[in-house]
Write a protein that holds these residues in place. Structure first.
Motif, short mmCIF file in Angstrom:
data_model
loop_
_atom_site.label_atom_id
_atom_site.label_comp_id
_atom_site.label_asym_id
_atom_site.label_seq_id
_atom_site.Cartn_x
_atom_site.Cartn_y
_atom_site.Cartn_z
N THR A 124 0.88 -1.17 0.00
CA THR A 124 0.00 0.00 0.00
C THR A 124 0.91 1.21 0.00
O THR A 124 1.76 1.35 0.89
N ILE A 125 0.77 2.06 -1.00
CA ILE A 125 1.55 3.30 -1.06
C ILE A 125 0.67 4.41 -0.48
O ILE A 125 -0.43 4.67 -0.98
N GLU A 126 1.16 5.01 0.61
CA GLU A 126 0.40 6.06 1.29
C GLU A 126 0.95 7.44 0.92
O GLU A 126 2.17 7.60 0.73
N SER A 149 -2.22 -6.82 -9.68
CA SER A 149 -3.33 -5.87 -9.67
C SER A 149 -2.88 -4.55 -9.07
O SER A 149 -1.91 -4.49 -8.32
N SER A 150 -3.61 -3.50 -9.42
CA SER A 150 -3.40 -2.18 -8.82
C SER A 150 -4.76 -1.52 -8.67
O SER A 150 -5.64 -1.70 -9.51
N GLU A 151 -4.91 -0.80 -7.57
CA GLU A 151 -6.20 -0.16 -7.29
C GLU A 151 -5.95 1.08 -6.44
O GLU A 151 -5.08 1.08 -5.56
N VAL A 157 -2.75 3.81 -2.80
CA VAL A 157 -2.63 2.94 -3.95
C VAL A 157 -2.26 1.54 -3.45
O VAL A 157 -1.31 1.38 -2.67
N PHE A 158 -3.02 0.55 -3.88
CA PHE A 158 -2.81 -0.84 -3.48
C PHE A 158 -2.24 -1.61 -4.66
O PHE A 158 -2.86 -1.66 -5.72
#
Length: 165
Positions: A124-126, A149-151, A157-158
């Protein structure tokens, strides 16, 4: 075969914390906290280092909590181990565990990655910057990843990667 994954939140400049005593819960989003709980409960078993456990201070409910520590931790719901990663994963597999989440910190992430035991990495990019802090790994790591996957949820960003073996 048991699936082993790393789950971690990172600052936008790539750190897992400002310092070893800071829990990620002080700077991660509610979306990341929800993602962490859902993912680790789905796994059923989590492994963390003693310093990571100290920042939490209790067993996380709904999961088997295993802490790497040279000394016994007498906290309800906590199992301690000093087994090498391959032995621990083998033991868990014999006990019927099918999925385990590695939850920190930098030493435990590095140890399991270097042992070749990680199948997937959940990042998880915070949207925070630390400038300096604790890196994800404490030494050189050489691995190729495949993006699964990316969301984006709110400002987080996950990313989910498969480790190519």
């Amino acid at each position: 075969m048991i699936k082993t994954l790393i789950i971690v939140a990172l600052s936008a400049d790539g750190f897992i914390a400002r310092d070893p005593s800071e829990p990620s819960t002080v700077w991660t989003s509610k979306e990341d906290k929800k993602h962490f709980v859902e993912t680790t409960k789905k796994c059923g078993a989590i492994i963390m280092g003693a310093r990571t456990f100290e920042t939490i201070g209790k067993a996380l409910p709904g999961r088997r909590n295993i802490v790497y520590s040279a000394k016994q931790i007498n906290v309800s719901g906590i199992e301690t181990t000093s087994l090498p990663p391959q032995e621990l994963i083998g033991k868990l597999e014999k006990e019927g565990v099918t999925e385990v989440a590695i939850c920190g910190g930098t030493t435990v992430y590095t140890t399991f990655m270097n042992a070749g035991l990680i199948d997937e990495i959940y990042l998880t990019i915070e949207p925070v910057l630390f400038g300096k802090g604790l890196p994800l790994f404490k030494e050189k790591i050489s691995a190729k990843l495949e993006l699964i996957s990316s969301e984006q949820k709110e400002n987080s960003v996950f990313l989910k990667f498969k480790v190519q073996k």
